[in-house]
Design a protein around this motif. Sequence first.
Motif, short mmCIF file in Angstrom:
data_model
loop_
_atom_site.label_atom_id
_atom_site.label_comp_id
_atom_site.label_asym_id
_atom_site.label_seq_id
_atom_site.Cartn_x
_atom_site.Cartn_y
_atom_site.Cartn_z
N VAL A 104 0.85 -1.20 0.00
CA VAL A 104 0.00 0.00 0.00
C VAL A 104 0.88 1.24 0.00
N LEU A 105 0.63 2.12 -0.98
CA LEU A 105 1.27 3.44 -0.98
C LEU A 105 0.36 4.34 -0.15
N GLY A 106 0.80 4.73 1.03
CA GLY A 106 -0.11 5.47 1.91
C GLY A 106 0.64 6.15 3.03
N ASP A 107 -0.12 6.80 3.90
CA ASP A 107 0.44 7.64 4.95
C ASP A 107 0.26 6.97 6.31
N SER A 108 1.36 6.81 7.03
CA SER A 108 1.31 6.18 8.36
C SER A 108 0.51 7.02 9.35
N MET A 109 0.30 8.29 9.03
CA MET A 109 -0.46 9.15 9.94
C MET A 109 -1.94 9.20 9.57
N ALA A 110 -2.30 8.53 8.49
CA ALA A 110 -3.71 8.47 8.07
C ALA A 110 -3.90 7.13 7.39
N LEU A 111 -3.89 6.07 8.18
CA LEU A 111 -3.88 4.72 7.60
C LEU A 111 -5.19 4.42 6.87
N PRO A 112 -5.10 3.89 5.67
CA PRO A 112 -6.30 3.64 4.88
C PRO A 112 -6.93 2.28 5.20
N PHE A 113 -7.11 2.01 6.50
CA PHE A 113 -7.66 0.72 6.94
C PHE A 113 -8.76 0.97 7.97
N ALA A 114 -9.69 0.04 8.03
CA ALA A 114 -10.74 0.11 9.05
C ALA A 114 -10.15 -0.17 10.43
N ASP A 115 -10.90 0.13 11.47
CA ASP A 115 -10.46 -0.11 12.85
C ASP A 115 -10.26 -1.61 13.09
N ALA A 116 -9.37 -1.93 14.04
CA ALA A 116 -9.21 -3.28 14.59
C ALA A 116 -9.03 -4.36 13.52
N GLN A 117 -8.11 -4.11 12.57
CA GLN A 117 -7.86 -5.05 11.48
C GLN A 117 -6.68 -5.98 11.73
N PHE A 118 -5.72 -5.53 12.54
CA PHE A 118 -4.42 -6.22 12.59
C PHE A 118 -4.15 -6.79 13.99
N ASP A 119 -3.44 -7.92 13.99
CA ASP A 119 -3.02 -8.52 15.27
C ASP A 119 -1.74 -7.87 15.78
N HIS A 120 -0.90 -7.43 14.86
CA HIS A 120 0.37 -6.79 15.24
C HIS A 120 0.66 -5.67 14.25
N VAL A 121 1.28 -4.61 14.78
CA VAL A 121 1.76 -3.52 13.91
C VAL A 121 3.24 -3.33 14.21
N VAL A 122 4.05 -3.29 13.16
CA VAL A 122 5.49 -3.04 13.31
C VAL A 122 5.75 -1.57 12.96
#
Length: 216
Positions: A104-122
């Motif tokens: 994904v080409l995107g901004d870490s300060m405005a993530l283009p994902f819905a809430d509560a999608q990931f088990d871990h974030v690096v």
Amino acid sequence: MENIDQPYRKNPLLRLSYNLIAPLYDILISRPLLDARIQSLRAMPSDVAGKVLLSGVGTGLDLPLLPAIHRYTALDFNAAMLARAIRRSEHLRNSGKIKEVDWVLGDSMALPFADAQFDHVVLHLILAVVPQPVQCLSEAARVLKPGGTILVLDKFLHPHQPALLRRALNPLSRRLATRLDVVFEEVLSGVPQLQVSSDVPLLAGGWFRSIVLRNR
Ligand SMILES: C[S@@+](CC[C@H](N)C(=O)[O-])C[C@H]1O[C@@H](n2cnc3c(N)ncnc32)[C@H](O)[C@@H]1O
């Protein structure tokens, strides 16, 4: 590759600057930070499959160190850095270490994902790079499932640490590559739903730290 328009508005020069950094990045960063990466990624479970976000993935230096069991989403706002990460993942795939990665080409300060999608974030070397680290951490927490973990590896000042040289260099450095004045405790206080599970000083006398955060 998914190309979502998430314009990086606060410091456009930084995104351009990473075009110049991209070809040099691995030579400069790969070796000195390898052990620190390994230490940080130890906190990622390798027994239960999950969804993992690599926010500000860069050239993908973490990719060879990640457990193959997970489904990865890798985001960066600079196409040149992301292109290198994609090439690295193709090499890994060809050598039999298959990693499922969505780009994904995107901004870490405005993530283009819905809430509560990931088990871990690096968050490796991104919190101290962006102009608004609280926003970056808050977005990571938003997309994290309850009980999920955030793995942070970065350089942070301690509260009230003078660090005069770093603060003096910061006005230039923050525009071109990274901030040098970020105090982790101040960032964390802006995202109260996160709790520190571990905080280990690493390189450069503890300037670099490996921090594991859990979503309450
Ligand atoms: C210091 S590099 C770290 C890369 C990688 N995480 C690592 O550990 O080597 C910072 C990366 O963050 C990216 N970046 C900076 N600001 C960003 C933003 N707002 N959104 C997404 N990526 C960003 C840069 O393009 C660069 O690839």
